[in-house]
Design an enzyme around this catalytic site. Structure first.
Site, PDB file in Angstrom:
ATOM      1  N   ASP A   1       8.880 -46.242  35.135  1.00 45.04           N
ATOM      2  CA  ASP A   1       8.509 -46.026  36.540  1.00 45.04           C
ATOM      3  C   ASP A   1       7.203 -46.770  36.799  1.00 45.04           C
ATOM      4  O   ASP A   1       6.587 -47.286  35.856  1.00 45.04           O
ATOM      5  CB  ASP A   1       8.378 -44.526  36.851  1.00 45.04           C
TER       6      ASP A   1
ATOM      7  N   ASP B   1       2.102 -39.650  25.199  1.00 41.42           N
ATOM      8  CA  ASP B   1       2.635 -40.117  26.486  1.00 41.42           C
ATOM      9  C   ASP B   1       1.915 -41.429  26.824  1.00 41.42           C
ATOM     10  O   ASP B   1       0.683 -41.491  26.783  1.00 41.42           O
ATOM     11  CB  ASP B   1       2.367 -39.048  27.553  1.00 41.42           C
TER      12      ASP B   1
ATOM     13  N   ASP C   1       6.814 -43.395  29.487  1.00 33.53           N
ATOM     14  CA  ASP C   1       6.093 -42.311  28.824  1.00 33.53           C
ATOM     15  C   ASP C   1       6.323 -42.353  27.307  1.00 33.53           C
ATOM     16  O   ASP C   1       5.400 -42.509  26.507  1.00 33.53           O
ATOM     17  CB  ASP C   1       6.595 -41.012  29.493  1.00 33.53           C
TER      18      ASP C   1
ATOM     19  N   ARG D   1      -3.391 -33.411  25.827  1.00 34.13           N
ATOM     20  CA  ARG D   1      -4.045 -32.155  25.455  1.00 34.13           C
ATOM     21  C   ARG D   1      -3.700 -31.890  23.994  1.00 34.13           C
ATOM     22  O   ARG D   1      -2.753 -32.469  23.471  1.00 34.13           O
ATOM     23  CB  ARG D   1      -3.498 -30.991  26.300  1.00 34.13           C
TER      24      ARG D   1
ATOM     25  N   HIS E   1      -8.227 -31.792  29.269  1.00 31.16           N
ATOM     26  CA  HIS E   1      -7.054 -32.576  29.654  1.00 31.16           C
ATOM     27  C   HIS E   1      -7.477 -34.038  29.839  1.00 31.16           C
ATOM     28  O   HIS E   1      -8.507 -34.323  30.456  1.00 31.16           O
ATOM     29  CB  HIS E   1      -6.532 -31.970  30.965  1.00 31.16           C
TER      30      HIS E   1
ATOM     31  N   HIS F   1       3.909 -45.164  35.095  1.00 36.75           N
ATOM     32  CA  HIS F   1       3.734 -45.433  33.664  1.00 36.75           C
ATOM     33  C   HIS F   1       3.560 -46.923  33.379  1.00 36.75           C
ATOM     34  O   HIS F   1       2.868 -47.294  32.435  1.00 36.75           O
ATOM     35  CB  HIS F   1       4.886 -44.824  32.850  1.00 36.75           C
TER      36      HIS F   1
ATOM     37  N   LYS G   1       0.015 -31.333  22.257  1.00 35.63           N
ATOM     38  CA  LYS G   1       1.037 -31.817  23.186  1.00 35.63           C
ATOM     39  C   LYS G   1       1.595 -33.128  22.643  1.00 35.63           C
ATOM     40  O   LYS G   1       1.172 -33.615  21.604  1.00 35.63           O
ATOM     41  CB  LYS G   1       0.433 -32.019  24.578  1.00 35.63           C
TER      42      LYS G   1
ATOM     43  N   CYS H   1       1.088 -42.940  29.469  1.00 31.86           N
ATOM     44  CA  CYS H   1       0.069 -43.013  30.517  1.00 31.86           C
ATOM     45  C   CYS H   1      -1.308 -42.592  29.997  1.00 31.86           C
ATOM     46  O   CYS H   1      -2.332 -43.026  30.523  1.00 31.86           O
ATOM     47  CB  CYS H   1       0.465 -42.220  31.754  1.00 31.86           C
ATOM     48  N   TYR H   2      -1.332 -41.772  28.940  1.00 32.12           N
ATOM     49  CA  TYR H   2      -2.635 -41.382  28.382  1.00 32.12           C
ATOM     50  C   TYR H   2      -3.297 -42.519  27.607  1.00 32.12           C
ATOM     51  O   TYR H   2      -4.451 -42.405  27.204  1.00 32.12           O
ATOM     52  CB  TYR H   2      -2.509 -40.118  27.520  1.00 32.12           C
TER      53      TYR H   2
HETATM   54 ZN   LIG Z   1       2.772 -39.819  31.508  1.00 32.78          ZN
END
Ligand SMILES: [Zn+2]
Lengths: 436, 304
Positions: free
Chosen positions: A341, A281, A334, A275, A232, A344, A278, A283-284
């Protein structure tokens, strides 16, 4: 590089389900369908395409979005009551990266609120009068580091905090998140990174931490939260950064990690999934993107030859963040259709910073050095934001300032145990390679 | 100001949140949340472990489920009162549907089950939760805990198969299969290796673009006493066959790792050089068809 520059139609690099639809493939195709129209006007094959130079980081809108948060949160935010220290960190770090200067009142109020989150045990809770937890403790100390004044640094009671950290230590080397709380790789990172900034790393605190982290590396190459868990992005960054601080990156298989990590960058979207199989996103961008400078540092120490700009497609990541993760009224998100938010906003910008700036690992000083010659900016030159530190995720300048502030102050009188305090004195003021 | 809580609290003083003289980012708490928290702080200060305190924690959790403070206090109360622990699990269900990714909820459930010392229908419960989100990291982590803690390994390979059948791209289910086979006490990987290779091949045949079974295939062989090279005779032709129509990057990747594994078994420099050429050629193909990883494949190619 980058995706906009590829001389193929987007359909050619889209996800191909091979005629087999599953839950995973359906949601993946939905996301791609949201992303394509955002990329299309800039695509190299597009007639009358918009020049990349027009791609814009909506800096003022983001600063405004963050500042409004500092003024106060609505009653909707009650669910974040135990995350106040986190929100402080997310907002302040994002503002710092954007180059905003905090007012005197914002600085005073932040120090005041963070102090109110501190408990007599030395740890910090998520809000005032909430018991201590290592995650908000990490956020609180990072926040104080971002403020960067002596008054802010002095909020921390390092002796007490150290004792509290020790009370959470488990026989296998890991840490509980709080008394009786859960155990995972986040705990290791929060404790070790905080202790590093405050210069309270000791052999007893770091004992067996690297062993625990290494036991969380999976057959995929990435790191999971706990032995047996799936690889992850968030835990991978936490684990790798922990090993970097401990000088024990040789505990994991860095080749396998690189193989997995590079495979998490999405071929069309350009951002990262957390992952395998998936969705992308924003934030990754940081959690996965942040592992690159750390892995590249390992490769540099091993004297491997690699592309001077590193291992991932830095343009493609910036394209995703700038074209798909900005809300026009401020804040980052995201993926398309989601609301912005603070979390993020913080981690999209942190990822953007890592994609713009390139860090060389200086094997003489054993530290990350920004290499301005390799800075890569997608879009307007004014999109450049401040460089974040690849281990602590506070700006390079703020990391330098706090570590040099505490570098000369050993903590004595920890507990009643003489040998502990002397071991702390031994490791302070010594260059990194001599530690532990 | 009119009180929003009932008269049962008349005797309790309020402990207000002390945010210091001036605050950054104040939350505009609802009157209800604020008043309940003011009471709760007093109870926590007095260490009150009572039915009414238990009820109050439940009210607050409904308003702010990720507040770890409340959950911890609730656990402390439960420790002292004779609370119906199974009822406690039902409370969880209510909030779990709305907050499936809340650390506190899952940890609380683990604490209760540990106390009950009975896995009850937890495996079924987790399965139900996975129907909402088949990749919920907390749910899978919790399942691994249950299986380890209560030694419930036997049916779990079957369960992983069920989940993989639902969505063969569910990487969490693949990771779980690997977990069961390799962490089970007295496991014998060599004994199941042939079957597992067959299993992965079947899923790859079904969809060669699915990265999960490819990683599983490599992972399970490397976990055994064998090397990828030991299965080259079977798996290299398998990869080549798949690619008769179009190149599949994961197939190429697998060919590369197998050839690299073979390289390590060679002694003569000439043979090694030939083998390196094979590896380099595959890398070049990967640079072409896996564009986003171009820099990575170039590095791998040049490292031979
Ligand atoms: Zn995220």
């Amino acid at each position: 590089m980058g995706v906009l520059d590829l001389p193929f139609s987007f359909d050619e690099i889209s996800f191909n389900d091979g005629g087999i639809q599953t839950e995973s493939s359906l949601v993946q195709m939905e996301v791609e369908n949201d992303v394509k129209p955002l990329f299309q006007p800039y695509h190299v094959l597009e007639e009358n395409r918009i020049n990349y130079d027009h791609i814009n980081l909506n800096r003022h809108a983001h600063i405004k979005f963050l500042r409004v948060g500092l003024k106060g949160l609505s009653s909707q935010a009650v669910g974040l009551d135990a995350s106040q220290a986190w929100i402080c960190y997310w907002i302040l770090h994002a503002l710092d990266l954007l180059g905003a200067t905090l007012s005197k009142s914002e600085i005073e109020r932040t120090i005041n609120t963070i102090s109110a989150c501190q408990n007599p045990t030395g740890g910090f809770g998520g809000g005032p009068q909430q018991f201590s937890h290592v995650a908000p403790t990490y956020a609180a100390v990072n926040t104080l580091a971002i403020i960067g004044t002596e008054e802010a640094y002095n909020v921390v009671d390092r002796e007490k905090l150290y004792e509290w950290f020790m009370s959470l230590k488990q026989p296998d080397g890991s840490f509980q998140m709080n008394e009786g709380g859960e155990i995972d790789v986040r705990g290791c990172y929060c404790v070790i990174a905080t202790a590093k900034l405050l210069n309270i790393l000791t052999p007893e605190l770091t004992k067996d931490v690297a062993e625990f982290v290494a036991s969380c590396q999976t057959y995929e190459g990435g790191i999971g939260g706990y032995p047996g868990n799936e690889a992850h992005g968030g835990y991978t960054f936490c684990g790798l950064a922990t090993l970097e601080i401990l000088n024990k990156t040789d505990y994991i298989d860095s080749e396998a990690l690189m193989e997995w990590l590079t495979s998490c960058q999405m071929k069309l979207e350009g951002g990262f999934q957390g992952r395998i199989n998936k969705l992308v996103d924003g934030c990754y961008s940081f959690w996965q993107g942040g592992s690159f400078p750390l892995l590249e540092a390992i490769y540099t120490r091993n004297q491997e030859q690699f592309d001077p700009c590193g291992f991932f497609d830095r343009e493609a990541l910036q394209e995703y963040i700038l074209l798909c993760c900005q809300n026009q009224y401020g804040g980052l998100l995201d993926k398309p259709r989601k609301s912005p938010d603070f979390y993020h906003t913080c981690y999209c910008l942190s990822g953007l910073s890592l994609a713009q700036h390139y860090y060389n690992y200086d094997t003489i000083q054993n530290d990350f050095k920004e290499n301005p010659e390799l800075t890569t900016i997608v879009g307007k030159v004014s999109n450049l934001i401040r460089a974040t530190h690849p281990v602590h995720n506070i700006s390079m300048v703020k990391e330098k300032r706090i570590t040099s502030y505490f570098s000369n102050s050993s903590i004595v009188n920890i507990g009643s145990n003489e040998s502990i305090s002397s071991s702390i004195e031994i490791i302070t003021n010594k260059p990194k390679e001599e530690q532990v | 100001m009119e009180s929003v809580v009932d008269q049962g609290w008349a005797d309790v003083e309020r402990t207000y949140q002390d945010e210091g003289p001036f605050e950054i980012m104040p939350i505009a708490y609802s009157i209800e949340y604020k008043e309940k928290m003011d009471i709760l702080r007093t109870l926590m200060k007095n260490n009150e472990k009572s039915e009414r305190a238990l009820k109050l924690t439940e009210d607050i959790i409904a308003l702010s489920p990720s507040n770890y403070v409340i959950w911890k206090y609730r656990q402390e109360i439960i420790k002292e009162l004779n609370v119906d622990l199974k009822g406690e699990l039902n409370l969880f269900v209510e909030y779990a549907e709305e907050n499936p990714k809340c650390y506190q909820l899952w940890h609380h459930r683990q604490v209760i089950i540990e106390k009950l010392n009975d896995p009850l229908d937890e495996l079924q419960f987790i399965h139900d939760m996975l129907q909402y989100d088949s990749k919920n990291y907390h749910a899978w982590t919790y399942r691994e805990w249950i299986v380890r803690h209560f030694n419930l390994w036997d049916e779990e390979i079957k369960f992983s198969d069920t989940m993989i059948k639902d969505d063969d791209r569910n990487n969490s289910a693949w990771n779980y299969r690997f977990f069961i086979l390799t962490e089970k006490p007295d496991n014998d990987i060599e004994a199941v290796l042939k079957d597992e290779i067959e299993y992965a091949k079947q899923k790859i045949n079904f969809d060669p673009t699915n990265q999960s079974p490819w990683m599983y295939l490599k992972g399970i062989i490397e976990k055994s006493k064998y090397k990828l090279a030991d299965f080259a005779d079977e798996l290299l032709p398998f990869c080549e066959n798949l690619q008769k129509i179009e190149p599949y990057k994961y197939a190429l990747e697998y060919q590369l790792y197998t050839n690299e594994s073979i390289l390590k078994t060679l002694n003569s420099e000439k043979e090694q050089e030939q083998q390196k050429d094979i590896c380099r050629t595959i890398c070049s193909k990967l640079e072409e068809c896996d564009k986003i990883r171009k820099k990575y494949w170039k590095y791998v190619r040049e490292s031979y």
